[in-house]
Scaffold this motif. Structure first.
Motif, PDB file in Angstrom:
ATOM      1  N   SER A 191     -69.208 -31.783  12.815  1.00 33.06           N
ATOM      2  CA  SER A 191     -68.366 -32.973  12.738  1.00 33.06           C
ATOM      3  C   SER A 191     -69.019 -34.174  13.421  1.00 33.06           C
ATOM      4  O   SER A 191     -69.605 -34.052  14.493  1.00 33.06           O
ATOM      5  N   ASN A 192     -68.882 -35.335  12.785  1.00 32.66           N
ATOM      6  CA  ASN A 192     -69.345 -36.592  13.387  1.00 32.66           C
ATOM      7  C   ASN A 192     -68.275 -37.232  14.255  1.00 32.66           C
ATOM      8  O   ASN A 192     -68.517 -38.247  14.900  1.00 32.66           O
ATOM      9  N   GLU A 193     -67.078 -36.671  14.254  1.00 30.66           N
ATOM     10  CA  GLU A 193     -65.961 -37.184  15.059  1.00 30.66           C
ATOM     11  C   GLU A 193     -65.231 -35.972  15.636  1.00 30.66           C
ATOM     12  O   GLU A 193     -64.102 -35.658  15.278  1.00 30.66           O
ATOM     13  N   ALA A 194     -65.909 -35.286  16.568  1.00 36.58           N
ATOM     14  CA  ALA A 194     -65.529 -33.945  16.992  1.00 36.58           C
ATOM     15  C   ALA A 194     -64.076 -33.826  17.444  1.00 36.58           C
ATOM     16  O   ALA A 194     -63.357 -32.918  17.020  1.00 36.58           O
ATOM     17  N   LEU A 195     -63.603 -34.701  18.312  1.00 35.14           N
ATOM     18  CA  LEU A 195     -62.277 -34.515  18.901  1.00 35.14           C
ATOM     19  C   LEU A 195     -61.163 -34.814  17.910  1.00 35.14           C
ATOM     20  O   LEU A 195     -60.146 -34.105  17.881  1.00 35.14           O
ATOM     21  N   ALA A 196     -61.320 -35.837  17.104  1.00 36.45           N
ATOM     22  CA  ALA A 196     -60.334 -36.098  16.053  1.00 36.45           C
ATOM     23  C   ALA A 196     -60.302 -34.927  15.079  1.00 36.45           C
ATOM     24  O   ALA A 196     -59.232 -34.509  14.608  1.00 36.45           O
ATOM     25  N   HIS A 197     -61.454 -34.366  14.781  1.00 32.06           N
ATOM     26  CA  HIS A 197     -61.564 -33.212  13.884  1.00 32.06           C
ATOM     27  C   HIS A 197     -60.798 -32.019  14.446  1.00 32.06           C
ATOM     28  O   HIS A 197     -60.081 -31.318  13.723  1.00 32.06           O
ATOM     29  N   VAL A 198     -60.921 -31.767  15.746  1.00 31.89           N
ATOM     30  CA  VAL A 198     -60.219 -30.642  16.379  1.00 31.89           C
ATOM     31  C   VAL A 198     -58.711 -30.792  16.206  1.00 31.89           C
ATOM     32  O   VAL A 198     -58.011 -29.841  15.815  1.00 31.89           O
ATOM     33  N   LEU A 199     -58.174 -31.956  16.485  1.00 29.02           N
ATOM     34  CA  LEU A 199     -56.732 -32.166  16.390  1.00 29.02           C
ATOM     35  C   LEU A 199     -56.234 -32.029  14.950  1.00 29.02           C
ATOM     36  O   LEU A 199     -55.136 -31.510  14.708  1.00 29.02           O
ATOM     37  N   ARG A 200     -57.007 -32.468  13.997  1.00 30.68           N
ATOM     38  CA  ARG A 200     -56.612 -32.287  12.593  1.00 30.68           C
ATOM     39  C   ARG A 200     -56.576 -30.813  12.228  1.00 30.68           C
ATOM     40  O   ARG A 200     -55.704 -30.363  11.481  1.00 30.68           O
ATOM     41  N   GLN A 201     -57.528 -30.050  12.766  1.00 27.64           N
ATOM     42  CA  GLN A 201     -57.616 -28.632  12.439  1.00 27.64           C
ATOM     43  C   GLN A 201     -56.437 -27.835  12.999  1.00 27.64           C
ATOM     44  O   GLN A 201     -56.074 -26.796  12.450  1.00 27.64           O
ATOM     45  N   ILE A 202     -55.839 -28.282  14.101  1.00 29.10           N
ATOM     46  CA  ILE A 202     -54.739 -27.517  14.702  1.00 29.10           C
ATOM     47  C   ILE A 202     -53.377 -28.124  14.367  1.00 29.10           C
ATOM     48  O   ILE A 202     -52.372 -27.794  14.996  1.00 29.10           O
ATOM     49  N   GLY A 203     -53.349 -28.996  13.355  1.00 30.82           N
ATOM     50  CA  GLY A 203     -52.070 -29.481  12.850  1.00 30.82           C
ATOM     51  C   GLY A 203     -51.584 -30.789  13.429  1.00 30.82           C
ATOM     52  O   GLY A 203     -50.454 -31.196  13.161  1.00 30.82           O
ATOM     53  N   TRP A 204     -52.393 -31.460  14.192  1.00 30.83           N
ATOM     54  CA  TRP A 204     -52.018 -32.757  14.769  1.00 30.83           C
ATOM     55  C   TRP A 204     -52.838 -33.870  14.110  1.00 30.83           C
ATOM     56  O   TRP A 204     -53.519 -34.639  14.772  1.00 30.83           O
ATOM     57  N   SER A 205     -52.732 -33.953  12.780  1.00 30.06           N
ATOM     58  CA  SER A 205     -53.547 -34.932  12.048  1.00 30.06           C
ATOM     59  C   SER A 205     -53.262 -36.360  12.480  1.00 30.06           C
ATOM     60  O   SER A 205     -54.177 -37.174  12.643  1.00 30.06           O
ATOM     61  N   GLY A 206     -51.973 -36.659  12.668  1.00 28.07           N
ATOM     62  CA  GLY A 206     -51.615 -38.020  13.060  1.00 28.07           C
ATOM     63  C   GLY A 206     -52.202 -38.388  14.406  1.00 28.07           C
ATOM     64  O   GLY A 206     -52.766 -39.474  14.580  1.00 28.07           O
ATOM     65  N   VAL A 207     -52.079 -37.460  15.375  1.00 27.08           N
ATOM     66  CA  VAL A 207     -52.644 -37.728  16.701  1.00 27.08           C
ATOM     67  C   VAL A 207     -54.172 -37.754  16.625  1.00 27.08           C
ATOM     68  O   VAL A 207     -54.831 -38.544  17.313  1.00 27.08           O
ATOM     69  N   GLY A 208     -54.736 -36.871  15.774  1.00 24.77           N
ATOM     70  CA  GLY A 208     -56.191 -36.869  15.594  1.00 24.77           C
ATOM     71  C   GLY A 208     -56.692 -38.208  15.088  1.00 24.77           C
ATOM     72  O   GLY A 208     -57.716 -38.725  15.552  1.00 24.77           O
ATOM     73  N   ASN A 209     -55.932 -38.779  14.150  1.00 26.65           N
ATOM     74  CA  ASN A 209     -56.308 -40.102  13.648  1.00 26.65           C
ATOM     75  C   ASN A 209     -56.173 -41.167  14.720  1.00 26.65           C
ATOM     76  O   ASN A 209     -56.988 -42.092  14.812  1.00 26.65           O
ATOM     77  N   MET A 210     -55.125 -41.024  15.566  1.00 28.55           N
ATOM     78  CA  MET A 210     -54.967 -41.980  16.657  1.00 28.55           C
ATOM     79  C   MET A 210     -56.118 -41.857  17.659  1.00 28.55           C
ATOM     80  O   MET A 210     -56.606 -42.859  18.187  1.00 28.55           O
ATOM     81  N   LEU A 211     -56.555 -40.608  17.914  1.00 28.36           N
ATOM     82  CA  LEU A 211     -57.699 -40.431  18.812  1.00 28.36           C
ATOM     83  C   LEU A 211     -58.963 -41.030  18.191  1.00 28.36           C
ATOM     84  O   LEU A 211     -59.795 -41.618  18.889  1.00 28.36           O
ATOM     85  N   GLY A 212     -59.087 -40.886  16.866  1.00 29.62           N
ATOM     86  CA  GLY A 212     -60.207 -41.522  16.186  1.00 29.62           C
ATOM     87  C   GLY A 212     -60.187 -43.030  16.358  1.00 29.62           C
ATOM     88  O   GLY A 212     -61.229 -43.665  16.552  1.00 29.62           O
ATOM     89  N   ILE A 213     -58.977 -43.602  16.300  1.00 29.08           N
ATOM     90  CA  ILE A 213     -58.849 -45.047  16.525  1.00 29.08           C
ATOM     91  C   ILE A 213     -59.235 -45.388  17.958  1.00 29.08           C
ATOM     92  O   ILE A 213     -59.907 -46.396  18.222  1.00 29.08           O
ATOM     93  N   ALA A 214     -58.801 -44.537  18.910  1.00 26.28           N
ATOM     94  CA  ALA A 214     -59.144 -44.784  20.315  1.00 26.28           C
ATOM     95  C   ALA A 214     -60.653 -44.778  20.512  1.00 26.28           C
ATOM     96  O   ALA A 214     -61.199 -45.626  21.230  1.00 26.28           O
ATOM     97  N   ALA A 215     -61.337 -43.803  19.879  1.00 26.59           N
ATOM     98  CA  ALA A 215     -62.801 -43.762  19.982  1.00 26.59           C
ATOM     99  C   ALA A 215     -63.417 -44.995  19.330  1.00 26.59           C
ATOM    100  O   ALA A 215     -64.362 -45.593  19.856  1.00 26.59           O
ATOM    101  N   PHE A 216     -62.846 -45.374  18.207  1.00 23.99           N
ATOM    102  CA  PHE A 216     -63.311 -46.563  17.500  1.00 23.99           C
ATOM    103  C   PHE A 216     -63.202 -47.803  18.385  1.00 23.99           C
ATOM    104  O   PHE A 216     -64.089 -48.656  18.406  1.00 23.99           O
ATOM    105  N   LEU A 217     -62.108 -47.879  19.164  1.00 20.61           N
ATOM    106  CA  LEU A 217     -61.908 -49.025  20.040  1.00 20.61           C
ATOM    107  C   LEU A 217     -62.687 -48.916  21.345  1.00 20.61           C
ATOM    108  O   LEU A 217     -63.129 -49.922  21.905  1.00 20.61           O
ATOM    109  N   ALA A 218     -62.841 -47.676  21.853  1.00 24.18           N
ATOM    110  CA  ALA A 218     -63.350 -47.503  23.211  1.00 24.18           C
ATOM    111  C   ALA A 218     -64.857 -47.300  23.294  1.00 24.18           C
ATOM    112  O   ALA A 218     -65.472 -47.687  24.293  1.00 24.18           O
ATOM    113  N   LEU A 219     -65.472 -46.690  22.300  1.00 25.67           N
ATOM    114  CA  LEU A 219     -66.914 -46.454  22.400  1.00 25.67           C
ATOM    115  C   LEU A 219     -67.727 -47.739  22.542  1.00 25.67           C
ATOM    116  O   LEU A 219     -68.781 -47.733  23.179  1.00 25.67           O
TER     117      LEU A 219
END
Length: 525
Positions: A327-355
């Motif tokens: 995965s190129n977006e490891a943590l968002a990928h993990v949350l999507r895999q365990i059923g938290w797709s919405g939160v995973g996408n929010m974490l992806g946004i956080a990485a997008f904003l914070a990196l």
């Protein structure tokens, strides 16, 4: 004198006062600077590369890298508070071991910061294309516009990483505008990042899908992967060490810090301790929920991270069945895999904003290294020109941004991280030497922070840096001596003759420090 001309401490401090940067940063901003750089690529991005090298042994890898960084941080804290000027390990070496070695350290730091900023830009690109474009906008950027060429360890069909180039140039502009503005933006981004990682920990560690069985086998590639392989727990530690090095960017900001004798040690040690806890907790959550076993080759050895072979293997998996190591977006990928797709996408946004805050700190540190080397005459003085309105070294910032964007365009994150580490480990080792030398040559100089048990901490830092260096992939190990050789050609071709210290172009206080002349008190004869 150990090697070349040595610039006395009093001379260094006098130069800094004569041509200095504005002091605006307090201990809280410094700590945020450290957190902004330390918590970032290692968790959001390099988790995948680390798991491919070590499997669940990534946990041990974080512990190894963190332990070495902690002892190095104490060495940094003493000398950064003692010599509160821009330049970091370069300045410290100049005052203890001479100009030649100082040049090699400064040259290595240029490699560290610029290549590391490129690595984070590539990591940000993964979240931008995976979460923002794919998940939210339904836009699939062509592979040739979003990845490095396969021949360089990138993706099938990749040619240039355009998002990484664009974010590099945006951060360059922000840094040119001003340090205070940059620090304020960074404070907001750090808050977003820490919130996102806290949510990740709270959703993964107590999850029904968390199982200790997923940590077995714990060390599929062993502790040591072999010389030059970059595999095993130690090989992973050598890679993810990259994500811990933000604390030394704090020391490069010492010249822009209010009350550096107090604030720099707080920023250095505080940010590192805070971040280490997050590294371990987040890695445990990721591996315990979706697993972190590496993809093995025909001989049972993991494919090297960033290799063509691994890229081809990853291309065979469906998007919804992608292993963590691909995965190129490891943590968002993990949350999507365990059923938290919405939160995973929010974490992806956080990485997008914070990196971008990580890119900002790394480029900030790199431009300040350039600034102080130019101020010493080892690089053309035009580079240290400060903008009349923005009060920042705008020329060197622009040059740095161009170099960062170029590397981000064509190299994958894993290779960039390993290359950056080669320069980092050399610089850290030299800092430990400098602290021990100063304890003997300047025992009475004021030290607001003293490294505890320096007789142990110093040698441990040196041994740890050498240990990790020889566990990097062979190509990354070779970059440092090649880069160093190029640097020495420049030094003896230009810098040796242009050096202010060598030419005797020194401030009044410097002259007194160099020649041992007692300064006259005003009103006396």
């Amino acid at each position: 004198m150990i090697f070349g001309r040595v610039k006395p401490l009093d001379a260094i401090l006098a130069t800094a006062e004569k041509k200095s940067l504005h002091r605006t940063l307090g201990w809280f901003q410094l700590t945020l600077f450290g957190i902004g750089c330390v918590i970032g690529t290692g968790i959001f991005v390099l988790t995948s590369a680390g798991a491919q090298k070590a499997g669940p042994g990534l946990m041990l890898a974080f512990a190894i890298a963190g332990a070495i960084c902690i002892v190095a941080a104490f060495c940094y804290a003493e000398i950064a508070a003692m010599i509160p000027v821009a330049g970091s390990a370069y300045t410290y070496t100049y005052s203890t071991m001479g100009e030649v070695l100082a040049w090699t350290v400064g040259w290595a730091l240029i490699l560290e910061y610029a290549v590391a900023a490129s690595a984070v830009s590539v990591g940000w690109s993964g979240y931008f294309t995976g979460t923002i474009l794919n998940e939210f906008l339904g836009i699939h950027l062509p592979a040739w516009l979003s990845g490095a060429p396969l021949a360089l360890g990138g993706v099938e069909g990749g040619f240039i990483n355009l998002p990484a180039v664009l974010i590099s140039l945006l951060i360059t502009w922000l840094l040119m505008v001003g340090t205070t503005e940059s620090a304020r933006v960074n404070a907001v981004l750090v808050a977003i990042k820490v919130t996102a990682l806290t949510a990740f920990v709270l959703l993964t560690l107590p999850s029904d899908q968390f199982s200790t069985d997923k940590f077995n086998p714990f060390l599929p590639a062993g502790v040591f992967g072999g010389f030059g392989s970059g595999l095993g727990a130690v090989g992973a530690a050598a890679t993810i060490f990259f994500a811990y090095v933000g604390f030394d960017a704090v020391s490069t900001a010492a010249e822009e810090t209010k009350n550096p004798q107090r604030n720099v040690p707080i920023g250095l040690v505080g940010s590192l301790l805070f971040c280490t806890i997050f590294y371990i907790l987040v890695a445990a959550g990721a591996i315990g929920t979706v697993g972190g076993q590496p993809i093995l080759g025909p001989n049972g050895v993991p494919f090297p991270a960033g290799s063509e072979e691994l890229a081809r293997q990853c291309a065979t998996f469906a998007a919804n069945d992608l292993p963590l190591v691909c995965s190129n977006e490891a943590l968002a990928h993990v949350l999507r895999q365990i059923g938290w797709s919405g939160v995973g996408n929010m974490l992806g946004i956080a990485a997008f904003l914070a990196l971008p805050s990580v890119i900002l700190i790394l480029m900030f540190g790199q431009t300040r290294i350039f600034f102080v080397m130019s101020r010493d005459g080892l690089l053309p003085e035009k580079l240290s020109a400060v903008h009349p309105k923005w009060k920042t070294p705008y020329i060197v910032t622009a040059l740095t941004g161009a170099a960062v964007a170029f590397a981000a365009a064509f190299l994958p994150v894993g290779k960039l991280a390993d290359i950056a580490n080669a320069g980092t480990l050399y610089a850290f080792m030299m800092v430990a030497f400098a602290v021990m030398i100063l304890r003997r040559t300047a025992p009475d100089r004021r030290r607001d922070f003293r490294t505890p048990a320096l007789w142990l901490m110093g040698p441990l830092t040196i041994a740890g840096c050498i240990f990790l260096f020889f566990n990097l992939p062979l190509d990354a190990m070779l970059v440092l001596p090649i880069w160093g050789a190029v640097g020495l050609l420049i030094y003896y071709g230009y810098s040796y003759r242009a050096s202010h210290l060598g030419r005797g172009i020194i401030e009044v206080h410097e002259d007194e420090a160099v020649h041992g002349v007692e300064p006259k008190v005003p009103g006396t004869h």
